[in-house]
Design an enzyme around this catalytic site. Sequence first.
Site, PDB file in Angstrom:
ATOM      1  N   SER A  93       0.818  -1.223   0.000  1.00 58.20           N
ATOM      2  CA  SER A  93       0.000   0.000   0.000  1.00 58.20           C
ATOM      3  C   SER A  93       0.848   1.268   0.000  1.00 58.20           C
ATOM      4  O   SER A  93       0.384   2.330   0.425  1.00 58.20           O
ATOM      5  CB  SER A  93      -0.982   0.014   1.184  1.00 58.20           C
ATOM      6  OG  SER A  93      -1.821  -1.124   1.164  1.00 58.20           O
ATOM      7  N   ARG A  94       2.109   1.148  -0.429  1.00 57.11           N
ATOM      8  CA  ARG A  94       3.037   2.287  -0.479  1.00 57.11           C
ATOM      9  C   ARG A  94       3.353   2.857   0.913  1.00 57.11           C
ATOM     10  O   ARG A  94       3.868   3.966   1.036  1.00 57.11           O
ATOM     11  CB  ARG A  94       2.510   3.407  -1.383  1.00 57.11           C
ATOM     12  CG  ARG A  94       2.340   2.998  -2.857  1.00 57.11           C
ATOM     13  CD  ARG A  94       3.685   2.600  -3.454  1.00 57.11           C
ATOM     14  NE  ARG A  94       3.611   2.378  -4.888  1.00 57.11           N
ATOM     15  CZ  ARG A  94       3.432   1.195  -5.461  1.00 57.11           C
ATOM     16  NH1 ARG A  94       3.255   0.119  -4.702  1.00 57.11           N
ATOM     17  NH2 ARG A  94       3.421   1.054  -6.767  1.00 57.11           N
ATOM     18  N   LEU A  95       3.073   2.084   1.952  1.00 58.23           N
ATOM     19  CA  LEU A  95       3.422   2.496   3.305  1.00 58.23           C
ATOM     20  C   LEU A  95       4.800   1.932   3.636  1.00 58.23           C
ATOM     21  O   LEU A  95       4.966   1.092   4.515  1.00 58.23           O
ATOM     22  CB  LEU A  95       2.362   2.026   4.303  1.00 58.23           C
ATOM     23  CG  LEU A  95       0.951   2.571   4.052  1.00 58.23           C
ATOM     24  CD1 LEU A  95      -0.022   2.014   5.081  1.00 58.23           C
ATOM     25  CD2 LEU A  95       0.952   4.101   4.095  1.00 58.23           C
TER      26      LEU A  95
END
Length: 212
Positions: free
Chosen positions: A189-191
């Site tokens: 999630s691009r975290l």
Amino acid sequence: MTSLAALRKSYERAELSEDASHSDPLKQFEEWLSAAIAARVPEPNAMTLATVGADLRPSTRVVLIKGFDEKGLTWFTNYDSRKGRELAGNPWAALQFHWVELERVVRIEGRVDKVSDAESDAYFASRPLDSRIGAWASPQSQVIAGRSVLVANAARYGARFLLHPPRPPHWGGYRLQPDTWEFWQGRKSRLHDRLRYRLDSDRHWLRERLAP
């Protein structure tokens, strides 16, 4: 042609937590580099070197790390190349490793100085003969008429030095002494996980988490 905007990848291989990372960035780097070598990623020793010229224009190129310890990270090149000229005018630079298969990036910033003549001599002597001749044959970063110039130069210096070419005066090593490290681990999630290490006023490493 595939739309570039549509290209996607979910990063899910690993994580980077404060509890599982080293307090010393050099040890963290050694662990990640060793993992990249063990995973047989292509050229795990390749790093992008960024310098800035007198005109304030940045430039990058890929070089190969040849050693690292508490004094810094070392590579070797032509002092008269663009990077060499830019480092002579501005000794601050940045390095980046990108191990795509492991979804990891390491960024390093700091001051660059030349290594000693003895260290440059020792490494030069360990190189294959054609690489030693190549250091003489290539006027790196200069405009040449064609590849034939390099071939002719290599033949000329090969005939001159035979099996024992000395280290050229314009060729040797550099060492970047880090004052900042960043370790990036791709996450879902691009975290992404980003841990930065920077020297505090007492020359101790301060570890901080950065937002992705």
